[in-house]
Design a protein around this motif. Sequence first.
Motif, PDB file in Angstrom:
ATOM      1  N   GLN A   7       0.837  -1.209   0.000  1.00 54.19           N
ATOM      2  CA  GLN A   7       0.000   0.000   0.000  1.00 54.19           C
ATOM      3  C   GLN A   7       0.871   1.256   0.000  1.00 54.19           C
ATOM      4  N   LEU A   8       1.930   1.251   0.787  1.00 51.86           N
ATOM      5  CA  LEU A   8       2.824   2.404   0.823  1.00 51.86           C
ATOM      6  C   LEU A   8       3.522   2.600  -0.511  1.00 51.86           C
ATOM      7  N   LYS A   9       3.917   1.520  -1.153  1.00 55.01           N
ATOM      8  CA  LYS A   9       4.539   1.632  -2.469  1.00 55.01           C
ATOM      9  C   LYS A   9       3.562   2.228  -3.476  1.00 55.01           C
ATOM     10  N   ALA A  10       2.315   1.783  -3.419  1.00 55.26           N
ATOM     11  CA  ALA A  10       1.297   2.330  -4.321  1.00 55.26           C
ATOM     12  C   ALA A  10       1.077   3.814  -4.045  1.00 55.26           C
ATOM     13  N   LEU A  11       1.084   4.195  -2.785  1.00 58.48           N
ATOM     14  CA  LEU A  11       0.904   5.605  -2.428  1.00 58.48           C
ATOM     15  C   LEU A  11       2.089   6.450  -2.891  1.00 58.48           C
ATOM     16  N   LEU A 111      -6.483  17.017  -6.555  1.00 62.45           N
ATOM     17  CA  LEU A 111      -5.141  16.452  -6.433  1.00 62.45           C
ATOM     18  C   LEU A 111      -4.502  16.837  -5.096  1.00 62.45           C
ATOM     19  N   GLU A 112      -4.717  18.074  -4.657  1.00 61.00           N
ATOM     20  CA  GLU A 112      -4.169  18.485  -3.365  1.00 61.00           C
ATOM     21  C   GLU A 112      -4.764  17.656  -2.227  1.00 61.00           C
ATOM     22  N   GLU A 113      -6.078  17.409  -2.277  1.00 58.32           N
ATOM     23  CA  GLU A 113      -6.716  16.581  -1.253  1.00 58.32           C
ATOM     24  C   GLU A 113      -6.155  15.168  -1.272  1.00 58.32           C
ATOM     25  N   ARG A 114      -5.955  14.654  -2.450  1.00 62.77           N
ATOM     26  CA  ARG A 114      -5.420  13.298  -2.577  1.00 62.77           C
ATOM     27  C   ARG A 114      -4.000  13.223  -2.028  1.00 62.77           C
ATOM     28  N   ILE A 115      -3.206  14.254  -2.303  1.00 65.39           N
ATOM     29  CA  ILE A 115      -1.833  14.295  -1.793  1.00 65.39           C
ATOM     30  C   ILE A 115      -1.848  14.345  -0.270  1.00 65.39           C
ATOM     31  N   GLU A 116      -2.763  15.124   0.311  1.00 64.86           N
ATOM     32  CA  GLU A 116      -2.854  15.196   1.763  1.00 64.86           C
ATOM     33  C   GLU A 116      -3.203  13.833   2.350  1.00 64.86           C
ATOM     34  N   ILE A 117      -4.129  13.139   1.739  1.00 65.21           N
ATOM     35  CA  ILE A 117      -4.524  11.813   2.218  1.00 65.21           C
ATOM     36  C   ILE A 117      -3.343  10.846   2.130  1.00 65.21           C
ATOM     37  N   ILE A 118      -2.632  10.906   1.024  1.00 63.30           N
ATOM     38  CA  ILE A 118      -1.472  10.030   0.845  1.00 63.30           C
ATOM     39  C   ILE A 118      -0.402  10.372   1.876  1.00 63.30           C
ATOM     40  N   GLY A 119      -0.181  11.652   2.105  1.00 66.54           N
ATOM     41  CA  GLY A 119       0.807  12.066   3.095  1.00 66.54           C
ATOM     42  C   GLY A 119       0.450  11.581   4.483  1.00 66.54           C
ATOM     43  N   GLU A 120      -0.830  11.674   4.846  1.00 65.16           N
ATOM     44  CA  GLU A 120      -1.269  11.189   6.148  1.00 65.16           C
ATOM     45  C   GLU A 120      -1.073   9.680   6.258  1.00 65.16           C
ATOM     46  N   ALA A 121      -1.364   8.973   5.167  1.00 67.38           N
ATOM     47  CA  ALA A 121      -1.197   7.521   5.191  1.00 67.38           C
ATOM     48  C   ALA A 121       0.277   7.149   5.335  1.00 67.38           C
ATOM     49  N   ILE A 122       1.138   7.895   4.677  1.00 62.21           N
ATOM     50  CA  ILE A 122       2.571   7.606   4.747  1.00 62.21           C
ATOM     51  C   ILE A 122       3.108   7.919   6.145  1.00 62.21           C
ATOM     52  N   ARG A 123       2.649   8.998   6.745  1.00 64.49           N
ATOM     53  CA  ARG A 123       3.094   9.352   8.100  1.00 64.49           C
ATOM     54  C   ARG A 123       2.525   8.403   9.138  1.00 64.49           C
ATOM     55  N   GLY A 124       1.461   7.700   8.798  1.00 66.02           N
ATOM     56  CA  GLY A 124       0.864   6.763   9.744  1.00 66.02           C
ATOM     57  C   GLY A 124      -0.228   7.395  10.573  1.00 66.02           C
ATOM     58  N   ASP A 125      -0.757   8.544  10.139  1.00 70.46           N
ATOM     59  CA  ASP A 125      -1.829   9.204  10.872  1.00 70.46           C
ATOM     60  C   ASP A 125      -3.126   8.425  10.788  1.00 70.46           C
TER      61      ASP A 125
END
Length: 148
Positions: A7-11, A111-125
Amino acid sequence: MVKQTDQLKALVIDLESMQNVDEENFAAQTDLRLKNGELKAVEDEINSCKRIYQQKEKYLAKVSDHSKDKEQIRQIDADKRVAQKSLIGHKDQARQADAGIRHRALLITLLEERIEIIGEAIRGDASPSASEESSNKETDHSPEIGRA
């Protein structure tokens, strides 16, 4: 663990594909500046049409000899028609450009919203249980009627 890694690789792949958001934002801002310039040109043409119309009205008020004046009236009418046609063209161009700018702005926001979601997922939020609950809600389309 493997599932989270995948999942992280896909993100990360999605994040890398979205790096042109700033470029699109800059292009949209540039388009906006151009369209504002076109809007000013249209406003100038509107004022020009108004001046021509006022000249025609003043001229008609002073007219005494109709035979000479008819040719001048035709010339003023021709100028007015030319100005109106160019004004219509500018209005159509401005409308189309505005629609394009609104579309680009919407895409940039998404796209900005999607980037924020991906960033949160990567940080582990985002907690795994919350994502499982949201996926369960998305897949459960059965009505709540009759449940106790």
